[in-house]
Scaffold this active site. Structure first.
Site, PDB file in Angstrom:
ATOM      1  N   ASP A  78     -54.520  22.536  28.078  1.00  0.00           N
ATOM      2  CA  ASP A  78     -54.430  23.775  28.856  1.00  0.00           C
ATOM      3  C   ASP A  78     -55.855  24.137  29.266  1.00  0.00           C
ATOM      4  O   ASP A  78     -56.776  23.312  29.126  1.00  0.00           O
ATOM      5  CB  ASP A  78     -53.688  24.886  28.075  1.00  0.00           C
ATOM      6  CG  ASP A  78     -54.476  25.437  26.898  1.00  0.00           C
ATOM      7  OD1 ASP A  78     -55.578  24.927  26.609  1.00  0.00           O
ATOM      8  OD2 ASP A  78     -53.994  26.387  26.252  1.00  0.00           O
ATOM      9  N   HIS A 126     -44.481   4.853   2.785  1.00  0.00           N
ATOM     10  CA  HIS A 126     -44.561   5.845   3.863  1.00  0.00           C
ATOM     11  C   HIS A 126     -43.461   5.634   4.907  1.00  0.00           C
ATOM     12  O   HIS A 126     -43.048   6.584   5.559  1.00  0.00           O
ATOM     13  CB  HIS A 126     -45.952   5.817   4.503  1.00  0.00           C
ATOM     14  CG  HIS A 126     -47.022   6.139   3.499  1.00  0.00           C
ATOM     15  ND1 HIS A 126     -47.093   7.357   2.869  1.00  0.00           N
ATOM     16  CD2 HIS A 126     -48.019   5.378   2.972  1.00  0.00           C
ATOM     17  CE1 HIS A 126     -48.102   7.352   2.014  1.00  0.00           C
ATOM     18  NE2 HIS A 126     -48.677   6.157   2.054  1.00  0.00           N
ATOM     19  N   CYS A 138     -55.431  22.243  23.190  1.00  0.00           N
ATOM     20  CA  CYS A 138     -55.410  23.645  23.620  1.00  0.00           C
ATOM     21  C   CYS A 138     -56.549  24.337  22.876  1.00  0.00           C
ATOM     22  O   CYS A 138     -57.463  23.666  22.391  1.00  0.00           O
ATOM     23  CB  CYS A 138     -54.038  24.281  23.388  1.00  0.00           C
ATOM     24  SG  CYS A 138     -53.477  24.285  21.672  1.00  0.00           S
ATOM     25  N   THR A 171     -56.586  26.029  19.990  1.00  0.00           N
ATOM     26  CA  THR A 171     -56.563  25.766  18.543  1.00  0.00           C
ATOM     27  C   THR A 171     -55.958  24.407  18.194  1.00  0.00           C
ATOM     28  O   THR A 171     -56.100  23.950  17.061  1.00  0.00           O
ATOM     29  CB  THR A 171     -55.698  26.818  17.837  1.00  0.00           C
ATOM     30  OG1 THR A 171     -54.388  26.757  18.423  1.00  0.00           O
ATOM     31  CG2 THR A 171     -56.274  28.217  17.992  1.00  0.00           C
ATOM     32  N   HIS A 187     -50.229   7.611   6.867  1.00  0.00           N
ATOM     33  CA  HIS A 187     -49.072   8.111   6.099  1.00  0.00           C
ATOM     34  C   HIS A 187     -47.930   8.615   6.974  1.00  0.00           C
ATOM     35  O   HIS A 187     -46.770   8.491   6.593  1.00  0.00           O
ATOM     36  CB  HIS A 187     -49.502   9.268   5.177  1.00  0.00           C
ATOM     37  CG  HIS A 187     -50.370   8.834   4.033  1.00  0.00           C
ATOM     38  ND1 HIS A 187     -50.558   9.605   2.916  1.00  0.00           N
ATOM     39  CD2 HIS A 187     -51.097   7.704   3.841  1.00  0.00           C
ATOM     40  CE1 HIS A 187     -51.371   8.975   2.064  1.00  0.00           C
ATOM     41  NE2 HIS A 187     -51.717   7.818   2.614  1.00  0.00           N
TER      42      HIS A 187
END
Ligand code: RB5
Length: 146
Positions: A8, A133, A65, A67, A98
């Protein structure tokens, strides 16, 4: 390896930096936008990037973005997507080893561009460990399938 990238407005500069530097590392990059810095809504660009993976245009996606959280929330709404927001190189190592994550999300307002590049390189060059995993990732897939 073909990868996709989208952002963004808050992630735009980091998108441009990663695009340029990952190309130098030999990655083929599809830029899902935006093409210029303008105010946009992260769900729209998360969806564009994720669809690149679901359509098999790209192997991995990088979504940025402010965060990394909004992109992460949206990407993980799509079946087949395992998005991981990474703030450290070790996050990237484990997200791949993992969790077999196929989308990396980054916070353009949280981390410096050099660290972001190292995280992206680690993410793209680390393989899924499989073994125990795989059992856990298969359980994620089972939950997705209802
Ligand atoms: C945009 O202001 C900001 O909310 C967005 O980039 C992101 O951080 C949301 O999770």
């Amino acid at each position: 390896m073909k990868i996709g990238i989208a952002s963004d407005h808050a992630g735009f500069e980091l998108k441009e930096y990663l695009k340029e530097n990952l190309k130098k590392e030999g990655y083929e990059i599809i830029d899902y936008g935006p093409e210029i810095k303008k105010v946009v809504d992260y769900p729209d660009y998360a969806e564009k990037g994720v669809k690149g993976i679901l359509n098999k245009e790209i192997e991995f996606g990088i979504l940025i973005c402010g965060t990394g959280i909004g992109m992460d929330i949206v990407a993980n709404k799509f079946k087949g997507i395992r998005a991981a927001r990474c703030c450290t190189i070790y996050d990237a190592t484990l997200a791949r080893q993992h969790n077999d994550a196929n989308v990396l999300t980054l916070g353009g307002r949280l981390i410096g561009k050099e660290l972001a590049l190292e995280i992206a390189k680690e993410f793209l060059s680390t393989s899924f460990t499989k073994g125990r995993h795989s059992r856990r990732v298969n359980k994620i897939k089972k939950i997705e399938n209802g």
